[in-house]
Design an enzyme around this catalytic site. Sequence first.
Site, PDB file in Angstrom:
ATOM      1  CB  ALA A   1      -0.895   0.013   1.232  1.00 19.75           C
ATOM      2  CE  LYS A   2       5.379   4.979  -0.177  1.00 21.50           C
ATOM      3  NZ  LYS A   2       6.562   4.191   0.216  1.00 21.50           N
ATOM      4  N   GLY A   3       0.475   5.794   0.817  1.00 21.90           N
ATOM      5  CA  GLY A   3      -0.411   6.935   1.027  1.00 21.90           C
ATOM      6  C   GLY A   3       0.339   8.219   0.753  1.00 21.90           C
TER       7      GLY A   3
END
Length: 426
Positions: free
Chosen positions: A115-117
């Site tokens: 994931a990444k934000g």
Amino acid sequence: MTTEYKEPGPVLDQDNPFESMMQRFDKAAEILQLEKGVYEYLKTPVKQVTVSIPIQMDNGQVELFEGHRVIHNDILGPSKGGIRYAPDVNIDEVKALAAWMTWKCALLSVPFGGAKGGVKCDPTKLTQVELEKITRRYTANMMDVFGDDKDIPAPDMGTNEQTMAWLMDTYSMHMRKTVSGVVTGKPLLIGGSLGRREATGRGVMIVTLGAMEKLGMKPKETTVVVQGFGNVGSISAQLMKMQGCKVVGISDVTGGYFNKRGIDIEKAIDHVSKNKTLGGFDGADKITQSELLELECDVLIPAAKEDQITQKNAGKIKAKIISEGANGPTTAKADPILNDRGIIVIPDILANAGGVTVSYFEWVQDRVGYFWSLDRVNRRLERMMKASFDNVYETAAKHKVSLRIGAYVVAIDRVARTLKIRGIYA
Ligand code: NAD
């Protein structure tokens, strides 16, 4: 996974991190002969969330920020990936970074998905109070996404231990209990792990030494150039120097710094801790960003940001080894140029995987409630990095491809095989 799947690669007229990642993915998928359906499944993010973050700034005005979280894949376990605060954050970049996390975790056999934000903001122009408000509101808006057994953020560019502490506190307030495992890269006092801060740079050092050994290069005769002097760059430089290498070039947003006799890295770190940047550092001569990348050296460690080594400068790079501390520092179009010139590229998903590996250790420690010694953290990190390096090296040799494609083959194969065993829920 036996049906051969081939799709013509896109003709690109410009570099884009997601497409750059997909071009490498496509090559590995072809070697693995992925089924078309599995190919589509593995390239598509499972979830993309965009939130607006209204903040009352210190001057009383309300300003609106945009935040993203992309879960690329959660087949191997809860998704894991950093949060970036930068003015140029966009969904394409976050998607690419999320996919890289999937492959990185799979490569290291860490039981996490990817994931990444990111929040589109300029942290250098915000006060601590404004940064805290952005972090808390972003977290509150992502309550349904985050969770210690669902999706676990960590720091990335523009965020740090303090950001993670605010995130953990906000999440815990909403849950009405302390949930330290919801985030990694936290301060030690609230459940962080010893060795986490240095883990990415330490991992870079371990695999770089591995590649140097394959080429018969001795640390004492090796010169190193490091682009970026934040967490990853400064620690990589420091640890390579401690191994006996001579670090002749470093850089940050203020430009490049060169000293052919070797830079005093401790002095540079001290300068940055007092002045925030290398600006005004007097231990080296000032050079431009592009001169730095093209310096005469044995090892180049890009540890700043994406798309630094492109088709424009790949032909001018003099290093024998490029060890990708940053995510995506080399564009897909630069890959064949470097390959043809015999430059060994230790790909990002391997070279900078030390960070997520010790994040995994931190998460394990938080969940068990028992904390390890620094020695135990570093020994286990070294074991996992070396095993992954050997696996990538052997896979690349077997298929006669670059280490990058070898790394993608190992990672995608692991996720695809796990998917096959779990099956598709319908
Ligand atoms: P950071 O914010 O601590 O440092 C970034 C550094 O790069 C700073 O010194 C900044 O001045 C410099 N920089 C920015 N733009 C530059 C440019 N154009 N030229 C030269 N220098 C420039 O960030 P970090 O945590 O060290 O992350 C760096 C890279 O490593 C990113 O690609 C990140 O995704 C990746 N990464 C970080 C970790 C981690 O644990 N921190 C783990 C894996 C990968």
